[in-house]
Design a protein around this motif. Sequence first.
Motif, PDB file in Angstrom:
ATOM      1  N   LEU A  25      -4.241  -5.351   1.996  1.00  0.00           N
ATOM      2  CA  LEU A  25      -4.245  -4.192   1.154  1.00  0.00           C
ATOM      3  C   LEU A  25      -5.867  -3.982   1.225  1.00  0.00           C
ATOM      4  O   LEU A  25      -6.309  -2.531   0.806  1.00  0.00           O
ATOM      5  CB  LEU A  25      -3.672  -4.350  -0.263  1.00  0.00           C
ATOM      6  CG  LEU A  25      -2.247  -3.767  -0.487  1.00  0.00           C
ATOM      7  CD1 LEU A  25      -1.820  -4.088  -1.689  1.00  0.00           C
ATOM      8  CD2 LEU A  25      -1.676  -2.786   0.324  1.00  0.00           C
ATOM      9  N   SER A  26      -6.824  -4.805   0.987  1.00  0.00           N
ATOM     10  CA  SER A  26      -8.236  -4.392   0.832  1.00  0.00           C
ATOM     11  C   SER A  26      -8.575  -3.818   1.995  1.00  0.00           C
ATOM     12  O   SER A  26      -9.737  -3.064   2.032  1.00  0.00           O
ATOM     13  CB  SER A  26      -9.120  -5.819   0.665  1.00  0.00           C
ATOM     14  OG  SER A  26      -8.906  -6.561   1.907  1.00  0.00           O
ATOM     15  N   ASN A  27      -8.020  -3.727   3.262  1.00  0.00           N
ATOM     16  CA  ASN A  27      -8.343  -3.162   4.605  1.00  0.00           C
ATOM     17  C   ASN A  27      -7.544  -2.063   4.689  1.00  0.00           C
ATOM     18  O   ASN A  27      -7.534  -1.448   5.922  1.00  0.00           O
ATOM     19  CB  ASN A  27      -8.579  -4.196   5.778  1.00  0.00           C
ATOM     20  CG  ASN A  27      -9.472  -5.432   5.539  1.00  0.00           C
ATOM     21  OD1 ASN A  27     -10.607  -4.896   5.026  1.00  0.00           O
ATOM     22  ND2 ASN A  27      -8.962  -6.391   5.848  1.00  0.00           N
ATOM     23  N   SER A  68       0.961  -1.171   0.012  1.00  0.00           N
ATOM     24  CA  SER A  68      -0.088   0.016  -0.328  1.00  0.00           C
ATOM     25  C   SER A  68       0.781   1.322   0.264  1.00  0.00           C
ATOM     26  O   SER A  68       0.563   2.411  -0.542  1.00  0.00           O
ATOM     27  CB  SER A  68      -0.938  -0.126   1.322  1.00  0.00           C
ATOM     28  OG  SER A  68      -0.168  -0.185   2.388  1.00  0.00           O
ATOM     29  N   GLU A  69       2.045   1.244   0.590  1.00  0.00           N
ATOM     30  CA  GLU A  69       2.834   2.468   0.586  1.00  0.00           C
ATOM     31  C   GLU A  69       3.537   2.665  -0.717  1.00  0.00           C
ATOM     32  O   GLU A  69       3.624   3.891  -1.128  1.00  0.00           O
ATOM     33  CB  GLU A  69       4.092   1.877   1.455  1.00  0.00           C
ATOM     34  CG  GLU A  69       3.908   2.026   3.047  1.00  0.00           C
ATOM     35  CD  GLU A  69       3.463   0.671   3.314  1.00  0.00           C
ATOM     36  OE1 GLU A  69       2.988   0.475   4.613  1.00  0.00           O
ATOM     37  OE2 GLU A  69       3.140  -0.415   2.643  1.00  0.00           O
ATOM     38  N   GLY A 117       9.313  -3.176  -1.664  1.00  0.00           N
ATOM     39  CA  GLY A 117       8.547  -4.671  -1.915  1.00  0.00           C
ATOM     40  C   GLY A 117       8.588  -5.545  -0.850  1.00  0.00           C
ATOM     41  O   GLY A 117       8.486  -5.261   0.169  1.00  0.00           O
ATOM     42  N   ILE A 118       7.990  -6.820  -1.311  1.00  0.00           N
ATOM     43  CA  ILE A 118       7.704  -7.866  -0.393  1.00  0.00           C
ATOM     44  C   ILE A 118       9.143  -8.320   0.096  1.00  0.00           C
ATOM     45  O   ILE A 118      10.023  -8.577  -0.527  1.00  0.00           O
ATOM     46  CB  ILE A 118       7.065  -8.994  -0.890  1.00  0.00           C
ATOM     47  CG1 ILE A 118       5.692  -8.481  -1.245  1.00  0.00           C
ATOM     48  CG2 ILE A 118       6.890  -9.816  -0.039  1.00  0.00           C
ATOM     49  CD1 ILE A 118       4.723  -7.920  -0.177  1.00  0.00           C
TER      50      ILE A 118
END
Length: 219
Positions: free
Chosen positions: A216-218, A62-63, A188-189
């Motif tokens: 990310l949906s929340n 999200s960042e 990144g991850i």
Amino acid sequence: KYSLMTPQLMDTVMNFDPSTSMLHPQKNKNKKEHQSRLKLHDTFLRELASVHRSDLVLVCSSEEMEMLERKWQIPRWKLVPASFFCSEPKNWDAGTPSFDERTDFVTVGGFKHPPNVDCINILHKLWPQIRVRLPAAKMHVYGAYPSEKVLSLHDEKNGFLVHGHVEDLDGILKKSRVLLAPLRFGAGIKGKIVDAWRCGCPVITTPVGAEGMRDLSNA
């Protein structure tokens, strides 16, 4: 509402140097360092141009989504969260040791990646404080291509053990009690955290290390 590349944005992009978080790379007395910064600068411009040309952009965190949308004016509709690309482990409960069956601390990461080198230096500084509270604990460091400087951090007496490359990473993570990842920069991850979770190993990290590790949906 959006423009693919405004003149003002183009000026900003052309003057941005991600290796220093400053504007256009300045001449440096160290020629090798200056060339390295120019290469990073060029890579950044190529990546940003690719994002603008693409119809769909898979984003890790999200960042990064916020940065692309607000700072570089990438339309939100072309940004899609795609944090994890790994399958769920089979027979997770049966093949994963409990917390009580595990021992010691661990960290992993290739040493050609600067964030991992910085991470090990931080751990080496913090380790004496941890060792005071847990005298029997050991810190195991795994990663390919350790430099002489990294290898010199090996300290058998105080339990700070630099092992280098490991063939069976899952085996190491499944027997380790906690993975430490004090990452101060990077994007990144973080593969080490995904691997640790996949093997049931708890993780202690920083806000940088945790980027992309939430729903990310929340967000």
